[in-house]
Motif scaffolding. Structure first.
Motif, mmCIF file in Angstrom:
data_model
loop_
_atom_site.group_PDB
_atom_site.id
_atom_site.type_symbol
_atom_site.label_atom_id
_atom_site.label_comp_id
_atom_site.label_asym_id
_atom_site.label_seq_id
_atom_site.Cartn_x
_atom_site.Cartn_y
_atom_site.Cartn_z
ATOM 1 N N MET A 102 4.173 -12.709 -7.569
ATOM 2 C CA MET A 102 2.766 -12.305 -7.692
ATOM 3 C C MET A 102 2.695 -10.821 -8.064
ATOM 4 O O MET A 102 3.458 -10.017 -7.535
ATOM 5 N N SER A 103 1.782 -10.468 -8.975
ATOM 6 C CA SER A 103 1.690 -9.052 -9.310
ATOM 7 C C SER A 103 0.426 -8.458 -8.686
ATOM 8 O O SER A 103 -0.602 -9.127 -8.560
ATOM 9 N N TRP A 104 0.544 -7.206 -8.266
ATOM 10 C CA TRP A 104 -0.527 -6.543 -7.528
ATOM 11 C C TRP A 104 -1.103 -5.391 -8.344
ATOM 12 O O TRP A 104 -0.378 -4.708 -9.060
ATOM 13 N N GLU A 105 -2.386 -5.205 -8.191
ATOM 14 C CA GLU A 105 -3.035 -4.061 -8.830
ATOM 15 C C GLU A 105 -3.307 -2.997 -7.759
ATOM 16 O O GLU A 105 -3.839 -3.294 -6.692
ATOM 17 N N LEU A 106 -2.923 -1.769 -8.085
ATOM 18 C CA LEU A 106 -3.121 -0.653 -7.156
ATOM 19 C C LEU A 106 -4.544 -0.107 -7.315
ATOM 20 O O LEU A 106 -5.022 0.075 -8.434
ATOM 21 N N VAL A 107 -5.205 0.143 -6.192
ATOM 22 C CA VAL A 107 -6.574 0.688 -6.207
ATOM 23 C C VAL A 107 -6.596 1.949 -5.344
ATOM 24 O O VAL A 107 -6.197 1.914 -4.179
ATOM 25 N N ILE A 108 -7.042 3.047 -5.945
ATOM 26 C CA ILE A 108 -7.019 4.326 -5.226
ATOM 27 C C ILE A 108 -8.408 4.963 -5.259
ATOM 28 O O ILE A 108 -9.046 5.030 -6.310
ATOM 29 N N GLY A 109 -8.851 5.419 -4.110
ATOM 30 C CA GLY A 109 -10.053 6.255 -4.033
ATOM 31 C C GLY A 109 -9.658 7.539 -3.314
ATOM 32 O O GLY A 109 -8.759 7.539 -2.485
ATOM 33 N N LEU A 110 -10.318 8.644 -3.648
ATOM 34 C CA LEU A 110 -9.925 9.927 -3.049
ATOM 35 C C LEU A 110 -11.108 10.552 -2.301
ATOM 36 O O LEU A 110 -12.267 10.378 -2.688
ATOM 37 N N GLU A 111 -10.775 11.268 -1.238
ATOM 38 C CA GLU A 111 -11.757 12.101 -0.538
ATOM 39 C C GLU A 111 -11.194 13.510 -0.564
ATOM 40 O O GLU A 111 -10.077 13.741 -0.103
ATOM 41 N N ILE A 112 -11.957 14.426 -1.126
ATOM 42 C CA ILE A 112 -11.446 15.781 -1.308
ATOM 43 C C ILE A 112 -12.312 16.749 -0.520
ATOM 44 O O ILE A 112 -13.535 16.781 -0.702
ATOM 45 N N HIS A 113 -11.680 17.529 0.364
ATOM 46 C CA HIS A 113 -12.393 18.568 1.103
ATOM 47 C C HIS A 113 -12.174 19.901 0.397
ATOM 48 O O HIS A 113 -11.036 20.305 0.182
ATOM 49 N N VAL A 114 -13.258 20.555 0.044
ATOM 50 C CA VAL A 114 -13.173 21.812 -0.690
ATOM 51 C C VAL A 114 -13.892 22.903 0.097
ATOM 52 O O VAL A 114 -15.068 22.747 0.447
ATOM 53 N N GLN A 115 -13.191 23.987 0.375
ATOM 54 C CA GLN A 115 -13.831 25.107 1.085
ATOM 55 C C GLN A 115 -14.679 25.916 0.115
ATOM 56 O O GLN A 115 -14.195 26.353 -0.929
ATOM 57 N N GLN A 139 3.034 -1.289 0.951
ATOM 58 C CA GLN A 139 2.086 -2.414 0.991
ATOM 59 C C GLN A 139 2.605 -3.605 0.176
ATOM 60 O O GLN A 139 2.436 -4.754 0.574
ATOM 61 N N THR A 140 3.228 -3.311 -0.975
ATOM 62 C CA THR A 140 3.758 -4.392 -1.805
ATOM 63 C C THR A 140 4.786 -5.210 -1.029
ATOM 64 O O THR A 140 4.765 -6.444 -1.062
ATOM 65 N N ALA A 141 5.674 -4.511 -0.311
ATOM 66 C CA ALA A 141 6.718 -5.215 0.446
ATOM 67 C C ALA A 141 6.085 -6.119 1.502
ATOM 68 O O ALA A 141 6.513 -7.269 1.688
ATOM 69 N N ILE A 142 5.045 -5.623 2.183
ATOM 70 C CA ILE A 142 4.388 -6.426 3.229
ATOM 71 C C ILE A 142 3.725 -7.656 2.615
ATOM 72 O O ILE A 142 3.902 -8.788 3.077
ATOM 73 N N LEU A 143 2.978 -7.447 1.518
ATOM 74 C CA LEU A 143 2.255 -8.566 0.905
ATOM 75 C C LEU A 143 3.218 -9.579 0.283
ATOM 76 O O LEU A 143 3.000 -10.788 0.392
ATOM 77 N N ASP A 144 4.287 -9.079 -0.349
ATOM 78 C CA ASP A 144 5.269 -9.990 -0.948
ATOM 79 C C ASP A 144 5.915 -10.879 0.106
ATOM 80 O O ASP A 144 6.298 -12.011 -0.167
ATOM 81 N N ALA A 145 6.042 -10.336 1.332
ATOM 82 C CA ALA A 145 6.668 -11.111 2.407
ATOM 83 C C ALA A 145 5.635 -11.987 3.126
ATOM 84 O O ALA A 145 5.923 -12.587 4.154
ATOM 85 N N GLY A 146 4.417 -12.044 2.594
ATOM 86 C CA GLY A 146 3.383 -12.890 3.188
ATOM 87 C C GLY A 146 2.652 -12.247 4.352
ATOM 88 O O GLY A 146 1.898 -12.911 5.055
ATOM 89 N N GLY A 147 2.867 -10.959 4.585
ATOM 90 C CA GLY A 147 2.209 -10.278 5.703
ATOM 91 C C GLY A 147 0.808 -9.790 5.349
ATOM 92 O O GLY A 147 0.316 -10.031 4.241
ATOM 93 N N GLU A 148 0.187 -9.124 6.298
ATOM 94 C CA GLU A 148 -1.155 -8.593 6.081
ATOM 95 C C GLU A 148 -1.158 -7.084 6.292
ATOM 96 O O GLU A 148 -0.458 -6.566 7.168
ATOM 97 N N ILE A 149 -1.981 -6.385 5.518
ATOM 98 C CA ILE A 149 -2.098 -4.935 5.662
ATOM 99 C C ILE A 149 -3.044 -4.640 6.818
ATOM 100 O O ILE A 149 -4.104 -5.258 6.944
ATOM 101 N N VAL A 150 -2.649 -3.709 7.675
ATOM 102 C CA VAL A 150 -3.510 -3.285 8.777
ATOM 103 C C VAL A 150 -4.245 -2.027 8.335
ATOM 104 O O VAL A 150 -3.629 -1.090 7.814
ATOM 105 N N GLN A 151 -5.549 -1.993 8.559
ATOM 106 C CA GLN A 151 -6.314 -0.796 8.220
ATOM 107 C C GLN A 151 -5.925 0.322 9.181
ATOM 108 O O GLN A 151 -6.098 0.202 10.392
ATOM 109 N N GLU A 152 -5.361 1.400 8.652
ATOM 110 C CA GLU A 152 -4.913 2.484 9.529
ATOM 111 C C GLU A 152 -4.858 3.796 8.768
ATOM 112 O O GLU A 152 -4.969 3.831 7.546
ATOM 113 N N THR A 153 -4.701 4.857 9.541
ATOM 114 C CA THR A 153 -4.578 6.189 8.962
ATOM 115 C C THR A 153 -3.122 6.615 9.033
ATOM 116 O O THR A 153 -2.482 6.459 10.071
#
Ligand SMILES: [Zn+2]
Length: 476
Positions: free
Chosen positions: A1-14, A233-247
């Motif tokens: 299975m091929s995965w698409e990477l999705v990135i969003g950014l939050e930038i703090h600027v002084q 994340q790819t390794a987890i999903l390829d192995a049938g696992g689930e991503i945990v929402q975390e920091t």
């Protein structure tokens, strides 16, 4: 299975203000710890915040420069959490009604220009800083930064590769520098990035579960940490696992990610409007005046320089890298006249010198008029191009002008035929074998003879005059 990477950014600027967001303490970086604090930013009982109008103007300018809609009413809210560097127990930020929304930044990568949407820009105060290596038996806290004005810029999840994320950040930083709203100094924490990363099956519409990589303070850290997180994340999903929402925290030293905490939901922060601050109401005239006063932005400057000076896109991209560099180039063109000549000097020798001494071009101590004088001495043949570049290095090191250096060190090119003839005679008599080979057809040996004479002249022979004399003698 091929995965698409999705990135969003939050930038703090002084924001580049002299004072903090809600009090009149200074914001200078590197001050004695806890010397820039007062009852307001320490959260002492009874202290009341007063909004800094300069910070509001800079935030509006940032939002307008990024193509956002600025709202005439926005609301400051309290974001409650406990941390030792947050003495009030809450951070003043904007939540459901931010200052601005719906902006756009055009990013060119791989020859394609794509729009990256800005979801929102809001104002908030910074927290203090925990210092773990100052005391041996615990953690120290420096509250100087507490209450420093920031804007947080949040993108939509429109980025698809780590390289795009980097290019976006470069364009964003450059735009903010042109707008002069922040020094954007990443080493000092004036621009910090959090990256939201998720994967989804290629072609799917729904986004996958995302993780947040915190506090990235260099472009390479953003790029490398996103690569690492996508791989994890790819390794987890390829192995049938689930991503945990975390920091996650990125460790720059060994290139690893470690879990910091499970990701909070916004309700964990108990946001509510700050009762000490009325809604921020902006006069539409104030927004209009700031919009009318926006400076020329990088994309506009790129287009103008290409058109006015007939320069190549890749040259212009170097010249507009910062506003100060572009200003320097334009000041130089005004004296030199020839845009291509000026461009070659700035993007070549001048940037090389800046890099050598680790200073910016405007801090090199070479005003455009001094550089123009050197360029003229190269163009009229007084010194060769390579000697000119050496002279530039000496100008940087000594603060002397090109003419002073060339005169005191006797560096001007020798075009006098008596002197040149004497060196040519010597070289011909010392290299009988090479002369024989040249005359029997090895014409490329001319370079060898030129090199020999240049050595004798210590680099000062005028190569054009020299070549002519050499050919005249050898081709007999
Ligand atoms: Zn204060």
């Amino acid at each position: 299975m091929s995965w698409e990477l999705v990135i969003g950014l939050e930038i703090h600027v002084q924001l580049r203000t002299a004072e903090k967001l809600f009090c009149s303490d200074g914001t200078a970086f590197g001050a004695e710890p806890n010397s820039q604090v007062c009852p307001v930013c320490l959260g002492l009982p009874g202290a009341l915040p007063v909004l800094n109008g300069e910070a509001v103007d800079l935030a509006i300018i940032a939002a307008l420069g990024l193509g956002c809609q600025v709202h005439e009413v926005s609301v400051f809210a309290r974001k409650s959490y406990f941390y030792p560097d947050l003495p009030k127990g809450y951070q003043i930020t904007q939540f459901s009604e931010p200052l601005a929304t719906e902006g756009i930044v055009l990013v060119r990568s791989d020859g394609v220009e794509r729009p990256i949407r800005i979801r929102r820009i809001h104002m908030e105060e910074d927290a203090g800083k925990s210092i773990h290596d100052r005391v041996s038996d615990g953690t120290a806290v420096d509250l100087n930064r507490t209450g420093t004005p920031l804007v947080e810029i949040v993108t939509e999840p429109d980025l698809r590769t780590p390289g795009q994320a980097r290019t976006f950040l470069q364009e964003l930083k450059r735009t903010l520098e042109y707008l002069d709203v922040s020094d954007c100094n990443m080493e000092e924490g004036s621009l910090r990035v959090d990256a939201n990363v998720s994967l989804r099956a290629s072609g799917a519409d729904e986004y996958g579960v995302k993780t947040e990589v915190k506090n990235l303070n260099s472009f390479s850290a953003v790029e490398r940490s996103v690569v690492a997180e996508a791989k994890r994340q790819t390794a987890i999903l390829d192995a049938g696992g689930e991503i945990v929402q975390e920091t996650l925290l990125w460790d720059e030293r060994d290139g690893s990610l470690r879990a910091m905490r499970s990701k909070e939901e916004s309700h964990d922060y108990r946001y509510f409007p700050d009762p000490d601050l009325p809604p921020l109401r902006l006069d539409s005239e104030r927004i209009r005046v700031l919009k009318a006063g926006l400076p020329e932005l990088p994309a506009q400057r790129r287009a103008r320089l290409m058109e006015v000076h007939d320069l190549e896109a890749r040259d212009v991209d170097v010249l507009i890298a910062s506003r100060s560099l572009a200003n320097y180039f334009e000041a130089l063109v005004a004296v030199v006249g020839e845009a291509k000549v000026a461009a070659n000097w700035v993007k070549g020798p001048v940037l090389k010198e800046a890099n050598r001494v680790q200073r910016s071009v405007e801090d090199l101590g070479i005003p455009p008029s001094d550089l123009a004088a050197l360029i003229e001495l190269v163009e009229d043949g007084t010194v060769s191009g390579s000697m000119g570049r050496k002279v530039l290095g000496q100008m940087v090191d000594t603060g002397k002008t090109a003419r002073e250096i060339i005169e005191t060190e006797g560096l001007s090119q020798i075009q006098d035929s008596d002197e040149l003839n004497a060196w040519v005679d010597a070289v011909i008599s010392e290299n009988a074998e090479e002369v024989e080979r040249y005359r029997s057809g090895e014409s490329r040996l001319i370079g060898y003879f030129v090199g020999q004479v240049m050595q004798k002249s210590k680099g000062r022979a005028d190569p054009k005059a020299l070549s002519a004399i050499l050919r005249g003698r050898l081709d007999q």
